[in-house]
Design a protein around this motif. Structure first.
Motif, short mmCIF file in Angstrom:
data_model
loop_
_atom_site.label_atom_id
_atom_site.label_comp_id
_atom_site.label_asym_id
_atom_site.label_seq_id
_atom_site.Cartn_x
_atom_site.Cartn_y
_atom_site.Cartn_z
N ALA A 275 3.38 44.04 89.25
CA ALA A 275 3.49 42.94 90.21
C ALA A 275 4.96 42.56 90.36
CB ALA A 275 2.67 41.74 89.74
N GLY A 276 5.68 43.34 91.17
CA GLY A 276 7.10 43.11 91.37
C GLY A 276 7.39 41.97 92.32
N VAL B 164 -7.09 48.17 81.68
CA VAL B 164 -6.10 47.70 82.65
C VAL B 164 -4.91 47.13 81.89
CG1 VAL B 164 -5.63 46.19 84.62
CG2 VAL B 164 -7.95 47.07 84.26
N SER B 165 -3.71 47.46 82.35
CA SER B 165 -2.47 46.91 81.80
C SER B 165 -1.63 46.41 82.95
CB SER B 165 -1.72 47.97 81.00
OG SER B 165 -0.57 47.43 80.38
N VAL B 166 -0.98 45.27 82.77
CA VAL B 166 -0.22 44.65 83.85
C VAL B 166 1.22 44.43 83.41
CG1 VAL B 166 -0.08 42.72 85.48
CG2 VAL B 166 -2.31 43.45 84.60
N THR B 167 2.15 44.82 84.27
CA THR B 167 3.54 44.45 84.12
C THR B 167 3.96 43.74 85.40
OG1 THR B 167 5.77 45.22 83.55
CG2 THR B 167 4.48 46.63 85.00
N GLY B 168 5.21 43.31 85.49
CA GLY B 168 5.64 42.62 86.70
C GLY B 168 6.96 41.93 86.51
N GLN B 169 7.39 41.24 87.55
CA GLN B 169 8.65 40.50 87.51
C GLN B 169 8.63 39.53 86.34
OE1 GLN B 169 8.97 37.17 90.43
NE2 GLN B 169 7.24 38.16 91.47
N SER C 232 -2.22 42.90 76.82
CA SER C 232 -1.21 41.88 77.06
C SER C 232 -0.04 42.41 77.88
CB SER C 232 -0.71 41.33 75.72
OG SER C 232 0.23 40.31 75.91
N GLY C 233 0.53 43.57 77.49
CA GLY C 233 1.61 44.18 78.26
C GLY C 233 2.96 43.52 78.06
N VAL C 234 3.96 44.00 78.82
CA VAL C 234 5.32 43.46 78.81
C VAL C 234 5.78 43.34 80.27
CG1 VAL C 234 5.93 44.45 76.57
CG2 VAL C 234 6.37 45.77 78.66
N PHE C 235 6.89 42.61 80.50
CA PHE C 235 7.35 42.51 81.89
C PHE C 235 8.12 43.76 82.30
CE2 PHE C 235 11.14 40.67 79.90
CZ PHE C 235 12.18 41.00 80.76
N ASP C 236 8.55 43.82 83.55
CA ASP C 236 8.93 45.11 84.14
C ASP C 236 10.18 45.77 83.55
OD1 ASP C 236 10.73 43.31 85.28
OD2 ASP C 236 10.12 43.71 87.36
N VAL C 237 11.13 44.99 83.04
CA VAL C 237 12.34 45.62 82.50
C VAL C 237 12.02 46.47 81.26
CG1 VAL C 237 14.60 45.21 81.46
CG2 VAL C 237 13.94 43.97 83.53
N GLU D 245 6.78 55.82 89.24
CA GLU D 245 6.54 54.44 88.86
C GLU D 245 6.75 54.23 87.35
OE1 GLU D 245 6.22 52.45 91.20
OE2 GLU D 245 5.69 53.80 92.83
N PRO D 246 7.99 54.15 86.89
CA PRO D 246 8.21 54.00 85.45
C PRO D 246 7.68 52.69 84.88
CG PRO D 246 10.26 53.72 86.67
CD PRO D 246 9.24 54.23 87.65
N GLY D 247 7.72 51.60 85.65
CA GLY D 247 7.19 50.34 85.15
C GLY D 247 5.70 50.43 84.90
N ALA D 248 4.96 50.95 85.89
CA ALA D 248 3.52 51.14 85.71
C ALA D 248 3.23 52.15 84.61
CB ALA D 248 2.89 51.58 87.03
N LYS D 249 4.05 53.20 84.51
CA LYS D 249 3.85 54.18 83.45
C LYS D 249 4.02 53.51 82.07
CE LYS D 249 3.52 58.22 83.49
NZ LYS D 249 4.49 59.32 83.43
N GLY D 250 5.02 52.63 81.94
CA GLY D 250 5.19 51.91 80.68
C GLY D 250 3.98 51.06 80.36
N ALA D 251 3.42 50.40 81.38
CA ALA D 251 2.20 49.61 81.16
C ALA D 251 1.07 50.51 80.69
CB ALA D 251 1.82 48.87 82.44
N ALA D 252 0.96 51.70 81.28
CA ALA D 252 -0.10 52.63 80.90
C ALA D 252 0.09 53.14 79.47
CB ALA D 252 -0.14 53.80 81.88
#
Length: 507
Positions: free
Chosen positions: A12-13, A77-82, A239-244, A429-436
């Protein structure tokens, strides 16, 4: 029929929301995107409608789940974002007004006051880094002062990804990367309510949600969310982490010393370290897993310099064709150096100066368009080195992601300027890949982040520094840095003169 396990990831950028389906081996199966709307109701106020963000997220997930191949079954499901900002909800779970984003600057004066009273030093001592105006605590302090009725409606503070997770599960949580600055004690990596006492906002301590490590399953998809997204109810959400940090993980940087850079609208540089560091010039955050922290420095420099050069210097040449023009000029651009500080907000890393501005140094009549364009690429690459030089440790190899990695020239120049190999991972999509990756570890598909990355992240291409130019760029970096330092009083004077000329003031 053979069943294929699918990892669903949401990014969710700020400008785009993406949903991606991955195989357990990291293969991208389906990608869907939606563009978001950013609101600017007043100068310095940057907001988004949380309900609209959730609806767009649900739409991307519907697109993905509706396009999965036969036999594909979502298992999590894993979520990252701004990151940062304030996505607050009421006791009933409704948004307590629009979300205020990481780029919102309304609370800048609050931080100035904290710096004068010593409260800011207390915050840094506790968590290891100084907050900036777009973080939730200074925004909360601004609301308490300027919009007390809205402040009183807040029950829980969330971030963008945690708002999406709340809509998926009904659970209110925050992960360590979002919570570190400024809510965690760096020694214990747990909440420390003393930070609220330090800034004279003790009533806000109760607004913190449950702290959940990034590989923790925080809940499951509710029936209502399943209907909205097409994801089966009961599927676990982590839980995940944010996009950076997610982009670093998705690019393969998960071990201590692993260094990741993002070449995008802005430049992000981070290194994975064991525990908090004594340095405080960047932002350091606990990953909440395996004892890892990430230390990050962001720069306002980035692809806008290339867009400006294409339009203004190269007379409308496509950005994709700029590199061909730059390649006709020699290394060092015939003696021209470019400082890529085009942002009207100045620069934020590795130095902070709102008056910083871009310039070419060393122009003569012999310089043509090709020299100036190459100088832009070189200046951006030297700005990357400037930030990496201020990261703790001495990385031996760097992974790069972001739209700028489409430029072979830029990637090669970064390797040359850093005198380190630069690898670009496979996938878009490295951010989404990190969430995965985090989801795969949470579901025990892999025993550790390293094991997951070894299988799920592959290298598309690698750039080795060229011996013939490394020394030249090392010398050029020395001049780039000293010239930048010498220009800071010039930037300050320029700002003062410019402001007077606009307002009509006279000294």
């Amino acid at each position: 029929m053979t069943t294929t396990d699918v990892l669903l990831a949401v990014d969710a950028g700020t400008s785009t929301i993406k949903a991606v389906a991955f195989g357990v081996d990291g293969t991208e199966l389906v990608v869907a995107t939606r563009e978001t709307e950013t609101l600017r109701p007043e100068p310095g106020h940057v907001e988004q409608d949380p309900v609209a963000v959730w609806e767009l997220t649900a739409a991307t997930l519907r697109d993905v789940t509706g396009s999965l191949p036969d036999g594909a079954e979502p298992v999590g499901v894993s979520v990252t974002g701004q990151g940062d900002g304030l996505w607050a909800v009421t006791d009933d779970g409704d948004p307590a007004g629009n979300a205020m984003l990481w780029s919102d600057s309304r609370a800048a004066g609050i931080l100035d006051e904290w710096a004068e009273t010593g409260a800011l030093d207390a915050v840094v001592e506790q968590c290891g880094s100084a907050p900036y105006p777009g973080m939730s605590l200074p925004i909360l302090a601004w609301l308490a002062r300027e919009q007390p009725a809205r402040f009183d409606r807040i029950d829980t503070i969330l971030s963008a990804k945690d708002w999406v997770k709340y809509e998926l599960t009904g659970e209110r949580t925050l992960d360590h990367t979002e919570a570190t600055v400024p809510y965690l004690d760096k020694a214990t990596e747990r909440y420390d309510p003393a930070v609220f006492e330090a800034v004279d906002l003790p009533e806000a301590a109760s607004m913190l949600p449950r702290l959940a490590a990034p590989t923790t399953v925080i809940g499951t998809v509710t029936d209502a969310a399943a209907e909205a997204t097409g994801v089966p109810s009961g599927v676990p959400v982590v839980s995940g982490v944010f996009d950076v940090p997610a982009s670093a993980i998705g690019s393969g940087a998960v071990t201590a010393g692993g260094t990741a850079i993002t070449l995008g609208t802005s430049l992000t540089h981070q290194v994975l370290v064991d525990g908090p560091q004594p340095e405080t010039s960047g932002i350091q955050m606990s990953l909440g897993t395996e004892g890892r922290w990430t230390y990050a420095i962001g720069s306002n420099a980035g692809t806008p310099s290339l867009e400006w050069a294409a339009e203004t210097i190269a007379d409308g040449v496509a950005v994709a064709d700029l590199a061909d023009l730059a390649a006709t000029a020699p290394p060092g651009s015939g003696g021209v150096v470019y400082h890529p500080y085009l942002s009207t907000a100045g620069e934020r890393g590795p130095f902070v100066d709102p008056n910083a501005r871009g310039q070419f140094v060393g122009l003569t009549p012999e310089h043509g368009t090709e020299h100036l364009v190459r100088a832009v690429y070189e200046g951006l690459s030297l700005a990357v080195r400037d930030c990496v030089e201020h990261l703790p440790g001495n990385p031996t190899e760097v992974v790069a992601s972001g739209g700028g990695t489409r430029s072979e020239l830029w990637c090669q120049l970064v390797a040359d300027c850093l005198d380190r190999p630069v690898s670009v991972p496979t996938g878009s999509e490295p951010g989404a890949k990190g969430a995965a990756v985090l989801l795969a570890v949470a579901l025990e598909e892999y025993e550790s982040l390293s094991a997951a990355v070894d299988r799920m992240v592959t290298t598309d291409r690698r750039y080795d520094p060229r011996e013939a130019v490394v020394d030249q760029y090392d010398a050029l970096y020395g001049f780039f840095s000293s010239a930048r330092e010498g220009l800071q009083p010039v930037w300050s004077e320029r700002a003062a003169v410019y402001d007077r000329s606009i307002t009509g003031e006279r000294g």
